[in-house]
Scaffold this motif. Sequence first.
Motif, short mmCIF file in Angstrom:
data_model
loop_
_atom_site.label_atom_id
_atom_site.label_comp_id
_atom_site.label_asym_id
_atom_site.label_seq_id
_atom_site.Cartn_x
_atom_site.Cartn_y
_atom_site.Cartn_z
N LYS A 162 0.85 -1.25 -0.01
CA LYS A 162 -0.02 -0.02 -0.16
C LYS A 162 0.87 1.34 -0.08
CE LYS A 162 -4.30 -1.75 2.25
NZ LYS A 162 -5.07 -1.83 3.56
N LYS A 163 1.96 1.23 0.74
CA LYS A 163 2.73 2.55 0.80
C LYS A 163 3.30 2.73 -0.54
CE LYS A 163 6.50 4.48 3.55
NZ LYS A 163 7.33 4.37 4.61
N ASN A 164 4.15 1.77 -1.08
CA ASN A 164 4.71 2.05 -2.39
C ASN A 164 3.72 2.24 -3.38
OD1 ASN A 164 6.92 2.05 -3.63
ND2 ASN A 164 6.83 0.05 -4.62
N THR A 165 2.45 1.56 -3.38
CA THR A 165 1.33 2.01 -4.22
C THR A 165 1.24 3.38 -4.31
OG1 THR A 165 0.59 -0.40 -4.29
CG2 THR A 165 -0.94 1.48 -5.18
N ALA A 166 0.99 4.00 -3.11
CA ALA A 166 0.79 5.37 -3.03
C ALA A 166 1.91 6.22 -3.37
CB ALA A 166 0.34 5.64 -1.45
N ASN A 167 3.21 6.05 -3.27
CA ASN A 167 4.31 6.62 -3.53
C ASN A 167 4.18 6.61 -5.16
OD1 ASN A 167 5.31 7.40 -1.03
ND2 ASN A 167 6.42 5.49 -0.93
N GLU A 168 4.03 5.49 -5.72
CA GLU A 168 4.29 5.26 -7.20
C GLU A 168 3.02 6.09 -7.91
OE1 GLU A 168 6.76 4.44 -8.71
OE2 GLU A 168 7.87 3.40 -7.25
N THR A 169 1.88 6.09 -7.27
CA THR A 169 0.84 6.75 -7.85
C THR A 169 1.09 8.28 -7.90
OG1 THR A 169 -0.77 5.10 -6.96
CG2 THR A 169 -1.80 7.40 -7.69
N ALA A 170 1.50 8.78 -6.62
CA ALA A 170 2.09 10.23 -6.72
C ALA A 170 2.89 10.49 -7.91
CB ALA A 170 2.75 10.49 -5.39
N ASP A 171 3.84 9.59 -8.00
CA ASP A 171 4.82 9.84 -9.29
C ASP A 171 3.96 9.89 -10.55
OD1 ASP A 171 7.00 10.08 -7.74
OD2 ASP A 171 7.67 7.92 -7.73
N LEU A 172 3.32 8.98 -10.68
CA LEU A 172 2.45 8.99 -11.93
C LEU A 172 1.43 10.31 -11.95
CD1 LEU A 172 1.28 6.98 -14.17
CD2 LEU A 172 -0.42 6.32 -12.53
N LEU A 173 1.09 10.51 -11.00
CA LEU A 173 0.19 11.71 -11.22
C LEU A 173 1.08 13.04 -11.64
CD1 LEU A 173 -2.44 11.40 -8.27
CD2 LEU A 173 -2.85 11.32 -10.78
N TYR A 174 2.17 12.99 -11.02
CA TYR A 174 3.18 14.13 -11.33
C TYR A 174 3.54 14.27 -12.94
CZ TYR A 174 7.58 16.26 -12.41
OH TYR A 174 8.55 16.77 -13.24
N HIS A 175 3.73 12.88 -13.23
CA HIS A 175 4.14 12.76 -14.70
C HIS A 175 2.99 13.08 -15.73
CE1 HIS A 175 7.78 10.85 -13.17
NE2 HIS A 175 8.28 11.23 -14.18
N LEU A 176 1.63 12.60 -15.23
CA LEU A 176 0.59 12.84 -15.78
C LEU A 176 0.27 14.63 -16.01
CD1 LEU A 176 -2.14 12.30 -17.38
CD2 LEU A 176 -3.13 12.34 -14.88
N GLY A 177 0.68 15.11 -14.85
CA GLY A 177 0.57 16.78 -14.95
C GLY A 177 1.71 17.22 -16.19
N VAL A 178 2.87 16.72 -16.23
CA VAL A 178 3.66 17.11 -17.24
C VAL A 178 3.25 16.74 -18.45
CG1 VAL A 178 6.04 16.88 -18.06
CG2 VAL A 178 5.75 16.80 -15.70
N LEU A 179 2.45 15.62 -18.64
CA LEU A 179 2.42 15.06 -20.00
C LEU A 179 1.03 16.01 -20.30
CD1 LEU A 179 2.39 12.89 -22.31
CD2 LEU A 179 0.68 11.59 -20.98
N LEU A 180 0.16 16.54 -19.53
CA LEU A 180 -1.06 17.35 -19.80
C LEU A 180 -0.49 18.61 -20.19
CD1 LEU A 180 -3.57 16.43 -17.07
CD2 LEU A 180 -3.92 15.91 -19.60
N HIS A 181 0.45 19.11 -19.64
CA HIS A 181 1.12 20.46 -19.99
C HIS A 181 1.76 20.53 -21.19
CE1 HIS A 181 3.04 24.37 -18.94
NE2 HIS A 181 4.03 23.98 -20.04
N ASN A 182 2.42 19.49 -21.40
CA ASN A 182 3.15 19.23 -22.97
C ASN A 182 2.11 19.29 -24.00
OD1 ASN A 182 4.01 16.77 -25.11
ND2 ASN A 182 5.50 18.14 -24.73
N GLN A 183 0.86 18.77 -23.74
CA GLN A 183 -0.18 18.64 -24.75
C GLN A 183 -0.79 19.96 -24.84
OE1 GLN A 183 -0.40 15.79 -27.23
NE2 GLN A 183 1.78 15.89 -26.49
N GLY A 184 -0.75 20.86 -23.90
CA GLY A 184 -1.78 22.20 -23.84
C GLY A 184 -2.99 21.58 -23.32
#
Length: 213
Positions: free
Chosen positions: A161-183
Amino acid sequence: MSNYDDLKPDFSQGLLTVILQHYTNKNVLMVGYMNEEAFEITKKEAAVWFYSRSKERLWKKGESSQNVQYVKEMYLDCDQDALLILVDPAGPTCHRNTESYFNIAPAFTLKDIEKIIQDRLKDKEEASYTHYLLTEGTDKIAKKFGEEAIEVIIATKNADKKNTANETADLLYHLGVLLHNQGIAVDDVATVLAERHQKNNNFKGERKDIDVW
């Protein structure tokens, strides 16, 4: 920013009650009061001014601390005697150096991730990981997003559970970068979700075979 000429507060009963709310995490920051002059200056400067009842004068929020409250949106209540202002604070709102005058735990949302990404680029922080990803472009960002998604899957399969939460946080950050990249703004995604939610509510009790979720 809008000039908000359509907002017509009722000052006939005295000062206008004003609620400041953080425009990304929606935390309530403080309550203050405006007279008509403070309201007009707030509209003009897109920064919050109040009327101090104790000092009997106008004052700009953050005039001494420099933690100015920049106006993002303003809304009057249905009686025209209370004002809600969504703000982008330049720093802690409270004199205790906390985000809010109220004892509210700091919140963090996808909008905050979006703002951090924008700030990294605006400040030209070339050494930042965000700046690196966006400089590399879509292929690199998409690859990293895919890697983080796999990390979430692995953590889930391991029932960690702890690592899933940590990895999900990383995933959401990279999603934010991906969205910004696509405008694409977080609000664009929120609009789609709201539309789906409304459609789902409209279908309830009518069509059992349709569910937009």
